[in-house]
Motif scaffolding. Structure first.
Motif, PDB file in Angstrom:
ATOM      1  N   SER A  25     -37.119 -60.623  16.333  1.00 59.17           N
ATOM      2  CA  SER A  25     -37.074 -61.403  17.582  1.00 59.17           C
ATOM      3  C   SER A  25     -36.032 -62.511  17.528  1.00 59.17           C
ATOM      4  O   SER A  25     -35.907 -63.298  18.483  1.00 59.17           O
ATOM      5  CB  SER A  25     -38.453 -62.015  17.865  1.00 59.17           C
ATOM      6  N   GLY A 111     -46.215 -64.023  20.869  1.00 56.32           N
ATOM      7  CA  GLY A 111     -44.960 -64.346  21.549  1.00 56.32           C
ATOM      8  C   GLY A 111     -45.147 -65.406  22.617  1.00 56.32           C
ATOM      9  O   GLY A 111     -44.312 -66.304  22.788  1.00 56.32           O
ATOM     10  N   LYS A 115     -43.454 -69.048  22.662  1.00 52.60           N
ATOM     11  CA  LYS A 115     -42.682 -69.468  23.842  1.00 52.60           C
ATOM     12  C   LYS A 115     -43.148 -70.837  24.327  1.00 52.60           C
ATOM     13  O   LYS A 115     -42.343 -71.701  24.687  1.00 52.60           O
ATOM     14  CB  LYS A 115     -42.833 -68.435  24.950  1.00 52.60           C
ATOM     15  N   ARG A 116     -44.465 -71.042  24.330  1.00 51.43           N
ATOM     16  CA  ARG A 116     -44.999 -72.339  24.749  1.00 51.43           C
ATOM     17  C   ARG A 116     -44.534 -73.443  23.805  1.00 51.43           C
ATOM     18  O   ARG A 116     -44.180 -74.538  24.227  1.00 51.43           O
ATOM     19  CB  ARG A 116     -46.523 -72.277  24.786  1.00 51.43           C
ATOM     20  N   GLU A 119     -40.950 -74.276  24.568  1.00 53.22           N
ATOM     21  CA  GLU A 119     -40.843 -75.052  25.804  1.00 53.22           C
ATOM     22  C   GLU A 119     -41.173 -76.515  25.547  1.00 53.22           C
ATOM     23  O   GLU A 119     -40.518 -77.419  26.078  1.00 53.22           O
ATOM     24  CB  GLU A 119     -41.780 -74.471  26.864  1.00 53.22           C
TER      25      GLU A 119
END
Length: 379
Positions: A25, A111, A115-116, A119
Motif C-alpha cells: 500500500s 485501511g 486513513k483516519r 487525516e
C-alpha cells in the motif's frame, strides 16, 4: 514521515502478513515482536503511525501506548484487539489511541483506521503551520508598530501584545483539540464546535493585524476644516447594518447648529466606529431577559469645546476595576474576544487632538463614552 509505520505484535505470522499488505500500500514498515523492541525502533525512526496488539507479554499494548504518547503525543496509535478485549480497547481510546481494529484483522477496516490517522496528522500539520504563519504576521506588525511609534514603554507594549497572542494561540489549541476529539469520536458537533473555535481565533488574528496597522496609521493627524457631524453621520451609515444584525436599536441625535472647525475627520470616525462597535457588542453580550438593546450616538456643543460626542448603550456595563483599566495597552473589555487595541487607539487619537475622553458605566445598566474636541480654526 507520514508513510512510516511501526507494526508491533508478538505473533510473527501477523507481522509478516500485515507487513506485506502495508508495504504493497506504499508504506515503509518497521516491525517489532515486543514492547521494548518497539520503543527502541520508535525512538530511532519516529514513525507517524504505530499499529500494536493490546495483549503482549512483558509490556502490553496499553503500556506501550502510554510510553509512546509521553514521548510524542502527536503519534497516531491504532490498537489490535481480540473479540473479548473491548474493555481494554475502550481504555486505549481514553488514553488517546486513534482507533482499534479487532482480530482477525480485515484489510479494509485497517485501511479505514489508517486513513483516519493520516487525516488527523494532515489536519494537525495544516493548523499548526497556519497558526505559526499568523503568529509571525502579528509579530511583524507589532515590530512595525514599535518602529513607527517609537513608544517609550516598549517593554509594556510588547508584554501586552505577547499576552494577546498567547490568548489567541491558546484558543487555537483548544479548537484543534476539539477538532481532534470530533475526528476521533466521529462526532459532527465536536467537529463543528472545533472548527468555529479555530475560525473565531483566525478572525481575531486578522482583526489584531488590522488594528495594529490602524494604530500606526494615526501617528500623524491630517487636519481639515469640516463639520463635527460629518464623521458622526458616516459612523451611523457604516454601523447601522451591524446593529440590525444583532437586533440592537441604533439611533443618532446630532446637533445641526454645531460650527465647523479643524480636526482629523477620518481619525475621529475611527474613534466613533470603535466606540459604537463596543456598544453594540456590549448589548449583544448582555443576556438579561426583557432588556431593551439600545445604542445612541450624540453630538452637542460644550462650553470651551468644539464638540462633545456621546456614545451610550444599555448593555452589560463595567465594574470599577474594568473602568480603571480600559485605556491600558492591550486590555480588552471583551475578555478573550477582543484585541485590546480599539480603546487604546481611540484615546491616542483624542489625546493628539488635545481633547478629552472619559467613560461613565455601571455594571448591568450600560455605559456612556464622552469625547470632547477643542475648537480650532487654523492648522
Amino acid at each position: 514521515m507520514d508513510n512510516t509505520i511501526l507494526l508491533v505484535d508478538d505473533e510473527k505470522g501477523i507481522r509478516k502478513v500485515l507487513g506485506i499488505t502495508l508495504t504493497d500500500s506504499g508504506f515503509t514498515v518497521h516491525s517489532a515482536g515486543n514492547g521494548q523492541d518497539a520503543l527502541r525502533i520508535f525512538r530511532k525512526v519516529q514513525p507517524s503511525i504505530v499499529l500494536t496488539d493490546i495483549k503482549m507479554p512483558d509490556m502490553d499494548g496499553i503500556e506501550l501506548l502510554q510510553r509512546i504518547k509521553q514521548e510524542n503525543p502527536d503519534t497516531e496509535v491504532i490498537m489490535f484487539t481480540g473479540q473479548g478485549d473491548m474493555e481494554l480497547a475502550i481504555r486505549s481510546l481514553k488514553l488517546d489511541a486513534t482507533d482499534f481494529v479487532t482480530k482477525p484483522i480485515d484489510d479494509e477496516i485497517l485501511g479505514i483506521a489508517i486513513k483516519r490517522a493520516l487525516e488527523r496528522i494532515s489536519m494537525r500539520r495544516q493548523i499548526r503551520e497556519y497558526t505559526e504563519n499568523l503568529e509571525r504576521l502579528v509579530e511583524e506588525k507589532a515590530r512595525q508598530l514599535v518602529d513607527a511609534e517609537r513608544m517609550a514603554a516598549i517593554g509594556q507594549t510588547i508584554a501586552g501584545l505577547s499576552h494577546t497572542i498567547k490568548n489567541i494561540a491558546g484558543g487555537l489549541r483548544g479548537g484543534i483539540f476539539v477538532l481532534g476529539q470530533g475526528i476521533e469520536l466521529d462526532n459532527k458537533k465536536y467537529l463543528m464546535d472545533g472548527w468555529e473555535m479555530v475560525k473565531g481565533n483566525v478572525d481575531k488574528i486578522r482583526t489584531l493585524s488590522l488594528d495594529l496597522l490602524n494604530y500606526g496609521k494615526y501617528a500623524e493627524l491630517n487636519y481639515s476644516f469640516c463639520s463635527p457631524n460629518q464623521p458622526a453621520e458616516e459612523a451611523v451609515k457604516l454601523m447601522r447594518a451591524r446593529a440590525e444584525e444583532f437586533d440592537v436599536e441604533f439611533s443618532a441625535d446630532l446637533d445641526l447648529t454645531l460650527k465647523s472647525f479643524c480636526f482629523d475627520p477620518e481619525a475621529i470616525l475611527r474613534c466613533l466606529l470603535n466606540l459604537v462597535t463596543n456598544a453594540i457588542d456590549a448589548c449583544r453580550q448582555d443576556i438579561s431577559a426583557g432588556k431593551d438593546k439600545k445604542v445612541v450616538l450624540q453630538s452637542s456643543p460644550a462650553d470651551g469645546w468644539g464638540v462633545e460626542y456621546r456614545v451610550s448603550d444599555t448593555g452589560s456595563g463595567m465594574d470599577a476595576e474594568t473602568l480603571n483599566r480600559i485605556f491600558q495597552s492591550f486590555f480588552s473589555t471583551k475578555g478573550t474576544h477582543g484585541t485590546g487595541i480599539g480603546l487604546m487607539m481611540t484615546k491616542k487619537i483624542v489625546d493628539r487632538h488635545d481633547g478629552k475622553i472619559k467613560v461613565k458605566s455601571q455594571k448591568g445598566t450600560g455605559s456612556t463614552f464622552i469625547i470632547r474636541l477643542p475648537y480650532i480654526t487654523e492648522f
